[in-house]
Write a protein that holds these residues in place. Structure first.
Motif, mmCIF file in Angstrom:
data_model
loop_
_atom_site.group_PDB
_atom_site.id
_atom_site.type_symbol
_atom_site.label_atom_id
_atom_site.label_comp_id
_atom_site.label_asym_id
_atom_site.label_seq_id
_atom_site.Cartn_x
_atom_site.Cartn_y
_atom_site.Cartn_z
ATOM 1 N N PHE A 152 0.842 -1.195 0.000
ATOM 2 C CA PHE A 152 0.000 0.000 0.000
ATOM 3 C C PHE A 152 0.880 1.248 0.000
ATOM 4 C CE2 PHE A 152 -2.653 -2.917 2.838
ATOM 5 C CZ PHE A 152 -3.365 -3.430 1.775
ATOM 6 N N ASP A 153 0.432 2.271 -0.694
ATOM 7 C CA ASP A 153 1.138 3.549 -0.655
ATOM 8 C C ASP A 153 1.009 4.164 0.740
ATOM 9 O OD1 ASP A 153 1.855 3.333 -3.340
ATOM 10 O OD2 ASP A 153 0.016 4.324 -3.997
ATOM 11 N N HIS A 154 -0.181 4.053 1.302
ATOM 12 C CA HIS A 154 -0.417 4.508 2.669
ATOM 13 C C HIS A 154 -1.729 3.925 3.182
ATOM 14 C CE1 HIS A 154 -2.349 7.715 0.224
ATOM 15 N NE2 HIS A 154 -3.260 7.678 1.158
ATOM 16 N N ILE A 155 -1.931 4.040 4.488
ATOM 17 C CA ILE A 155 -3.174 3.633 5.134
ATOM 18 C C ILE A 155 -3.687 4.842 5.904
ATOM 19 C CG2 ILE A 155 -4.254 2.121 6.849
ATOM 20 C CD1 ILE A 155 -2.061 0.037 6.215
ATOM 21 N N THR A 156 -4.939 5.182 5.693
ATOM 22 C CA THR A 156 -5.556 6.312 6.386
ATOM 23 C C THR A 156 -6.548 5.772 7.404
ATOM 24 O OG1 THR A 156 -5.374 7.619 4.360
ATOM 25 C CG2 THR A 156 -6.821 8.478 6.088
ATOM 26 N N ILE A 157 -6.481 6.320 8.606
ATOM 27 C CA ILE A 157 -7.311 5.840 9.708
ATOM 28 C C ILE A 157 -8.220 6.952 10.213
ATOM 29 C CG2 ILE A 157 -7.258 4.984 12.095
ATOM 30 C CD1 ILE A 157 -4.521 3.749 11.448
ATOM 31 N N ARG A 158 -9.471 6.589 10.464
ATOM 32 C CA ARG A 158 -10.408 7.479 11.162
ATOM 33 C C ARG A 158 -10.493 6.947 12.591
ATOM 34 N NH1 ARG A 158 -16.004 9.937 9.269
ATOM 35 N NH2 ARG A 158 -16.772 10.625 11.286
ATOM 36 N N LEU A 159 -10.243 7.818 13.551
ATOM 37 C CA LEU A 159 -10.241 7.412 14.954
ATOM 38 C C LEU A 159 -11.646 7.381 15.524
ATOM 39 C CD1 LEU A 159 -7.227 9.547 16.242
ATOM 40 C CD2 LEU A 159 -7.224 7.181 15.409
ATOM 41 N N ARG A 160 -11.821 6.530 16.528
ATOM 42 C CA ARG A 160 -13.091 6.494 17.259
ATOM 43 C C ARG A 160 -13.265 7.814 17.999
ATOM 44 N NH1 ARG A 160 -15.400 1.626 17.146
ATOM 45 N NH2 ARG A 160 -14.082 -0.199 16.970
ATOM 46 N N GLU A 161 -14.508 8.189 18.225
ATOM 47 C CA GLU A 161 -14.809 9.383 19.020
ATOM 48 C C GLU A 161 -14.147 9.256 20.385
ATOM 49 O OE1 GLU A 161 -16.539 12.273 18.380
ATOM 50 O OE2 GLU A 161 -16.591 11.593 16.295
ATOM 51 N N GLY A 162 -13.563 10.346 20.853
ATOM 52 C CA GLY A 162 -12.966 10.364 22.182
ATOM 53 C C GLY A 162 -11.524 9.911 22.247
ATOM 54 N N VAL A 163 -10.971 9.414 21.148
ATOM 55 C CA VAL A 163 -9.568 8.987 21.129
ATOM 56 C C VAL A 163 -8.726 10.149 20.628
ATOM 57 C CG1 VAL A 163 -7.892 7.397 20.113
ATOM 58 C CG2 VAL A 163 -10.179 6.574 20.708
ATOM 59 N N THR A 164 -7.689 10.484 21.376
ATOM 60 C CA THR A 164 -6.833 11.604 20.971
ATOM 61 C C THR A 164 -5.864 11.167 19.878
ATOM 62 O OG1 THR A 164 -5.131 11.124 22.625
ATOM 63 C CG2 THR A 164 -6.934 12.622 23.290
ATOM 64 N N ASN A 165 -5.482 12.118 19.046
ATOM 65 C CA ASN A 165 -4.507 11.837 17.987
ATOM 66 C C ASN A 165 -3.198 11.329 18.571
ATOM 67 O OD1 ASN A 165 -6.286 12.644 16.023
ATOM 68 N ND2 ASN A 165 -5.363 14.652 15.713
ATOM 69 N N SER A 166 -2.745 11.931 19.676
ATOM 70 C CA SER A 166 -1.452 11.533 20.246
ATOM 71 C C SER A 166 -1.485 10.091 20.754
ATOM 72 C CB SER A 166 -1.025 12.495 21.353
ATOM 73 O OG SER A 166 -1.963 12.497 22.409
ATOM 74 N N LEU A 167 -2.591 9.673 21.367
ATOM 75 C CA LEU A 167 -2.708 8.288 21.835
ATOM 76 C C LEU A 167 -2.655 7.317 20.654
ATOM 77 C CD1 LEU A 167 -3.296 6.146 24.042
ATOM 78 C CD2 LEU A 167 -5.724 6.520 23.568
ATOM 79 N N ALA A 168 -3.418 7.625 19.624
ATOM 80 C CA ALA A 168 -3.437 6.762 18.434
ATOM 81 C C ALA A 168 -2.067 6.740 17.767
ATOM 82 C CB ALA A 168 -4.503 7.230 17.456
ATOM 83 N N GLU A 169 -1.447 7.900 17.637
ATOM 84 C CA GLU A 169 -0.136 7.970 16.988
ATOM 85 C C GLU A 169 0.895 7.135 17.742
ATOM 86 O OE1 GLU A 169 3.248 11.238 15.628
ATOM 87 O OE2 GLU A 169 1.306 11.946 16.344
ATOM 88 N N GLN A 170 0.913 7.235 19.053
ATOM 89 C CA GLN A 170 1.851 6.435 19.853
ATOM 90 C C GLN A 170 1.613 4.941 19.645
ATOM 91 O OE1 GLN A 170 1.208 7.694 23.874
ATOM 92 N NE2 GLN A 170 2.127 9.719 23.551
ATOM 93 N N ASN A 171 0.343 4.545 19.678
ATOM 94 C CA ASN A 171 0.020 3.131 19.511
ATOM 95 C C ASN A 171 0.350 2.621 18.105
ATOM 96 O OD1 ASN A 171 -1.314 1.805 21.950
ATOM 97 N ND2 ASN A 171 -2.294 3.818 21.903
ATOM 98 N N ILE A 172 0.054 3.407 17.109
ATOM 99 C CA ILE A 172 0.335 3.011 15.720
ATOM 100 C C ILE A 172 1.844 2.899 15.501
ATOM 101 C CG2 ILE A 172 0.214 3.752 13.303
ATOM 102 C CD1 ILE A 172 -2.558 4.996 14.051
ATOM 103 N N THR A 173 2.583 3.869 15.996
ATOM 104 C CA THR A 173 4.048 3.835 15.857
ATOM 105 C C THR A 173 4.616 2.586 16.525
ATOM 106 O OG1 THR A 173 4.149 6.241 15.789
ATOM 107 C CG2 THR A 173 6.191 5.084 16.341
ATOM 108 N N LYS A 174 4.163 2.307 17.729
ATOM 109 C CA LYS A 174 4.650 1.119 18.454
ATOM 110 C C LYS A 174 4.262 -0.160 17.711
ATOM 111 C CE LYS A 174 4.422 -0.941 23.054
ATOM 112 N NZ LYS A 174 3.838 -0.816 24.388
ATOM 113 N N LEU A 175 3.030 -0.231 17.265
ATOM 114 C CA LEU A 175 2.519 -1.419 16.574
ATOM 115 C C LEU A 175 3.293 -1.692 15.279
ATOM 116 C CD1 LEU A 175 0.192 -3.543 16.637
ATOM 117 C CD2 LEU A 175 -1.087 -1.942 15.197
ATOM 118 N N LEU A 176 3.463 -0.672 14.444
ATOM 119 C CA LEU A 176 4.112 -0.872 13.157
ATOM 120 C C LEU A 176 5.624 -1.017 13.264
ATOM 121 C CD1 LEU A 176 2.034 1.458 10.812
ATOM 122 C CD2 LEU A 176 1.831 -1.012 11.127
ATOM 123 N N THR A 177 6.196 -0.425 14.300
ATOM 124 C CA THR A 177 7.642 -0.559 14.503
ATOM 125 C C THR A 177 7.951 -1.982 14.928
ATOM 126 O OG1 THR A 177 7.843 1.762 15.112
ATOM 127 C CG2 THR A 177 9.641 0.321 15.746
#
Length: 177
Positions: A152-177
């Motif tokens: 994939f060139d990229h994956i775009t994510i829509r976050l659930r209501e109430g989830v902060t961008n920073s929380l999601a970003e930290q989790n995504i970075t950890k998960l994909l790393t």
């Protein structure tokens, strides 16, 4: 790393495993991969150059794209690699006469015949090019029947209501790393 990362275009590691892993995360509302290319598109004897986006059925929710006419493809269409497309209003205007209904018509993307199943509403977003022609089809179709690309060139994510961008970003970075 970040927007403008010089090495980003050389990274070709995002795949269906990443997609499934991300989909299962608590902070994800919806997500879509994207495989893009520029292709000649033809209807009848009218050729145009368009941006082709291989996406999931969730793309329209993720990007908040409204449909003016018709219905989008579903998860089954992605699984079956159907040759169905959603076109934007600019593409409708360039390929079809003003009185002509594009739904059910067959357009050629390169040498691949595809049936038009929906037209998006005209976007007034400052992030869209008002002159661009955009066509959306199942990412599996784009990868296996158009480009042969296996990432994939990229994956775009829509976050659930109430989830902060920073929380999601930290989790995504950890998960994909």
């Amino acid at each position: 790393k970040d927007w403008g990362d010089e090495k980003a275009s050389t990274i070709k590691t995002l795949n269906s495993i990443d997609l499934n892993l991300l989909q299962s995360q608590f902070y994800v509302d919806s997500l879509t991969p994207n495989v893009s290319s520029s292709q000649t598109v033809r209807y009848g004897n009218t050729p145009v150059q368009a941006q082709i986006h291989g996406v999931s059925h969730q793309y329209f929710r993720v990007r908040n794209v409204a449909i003016a006419h018709g219905a989008i493809f579903d998860a089954d269409a992605v699984h079956r690699q159907t040759q169905t497309v959603v076109i934007d209003d600019n593409t409708r205007q360039r390929l079809f006469k003003s009185w002509e209904d594009p739904l059910g018509k067959i357009i050629m993307i390169g040498k691949l015949p595809c049936v038009v199943i929906a037209v998006t509403k005209k976007s007034n977003s400052m992030f869209t090019n008002p002159a661009s022609l955009e066509i959306f089809l199942p990412y599996t179709t784009a990868m296996h029947r158009l480009s042969g690309q296996n990432f994939f060139d990229h994956i775009t994510i829509r976050l659930r209501e109430g989830v902060t961008n920073s929380l999601a970003e930290q989790n995504i970075t950890k998960l994909l790393t």
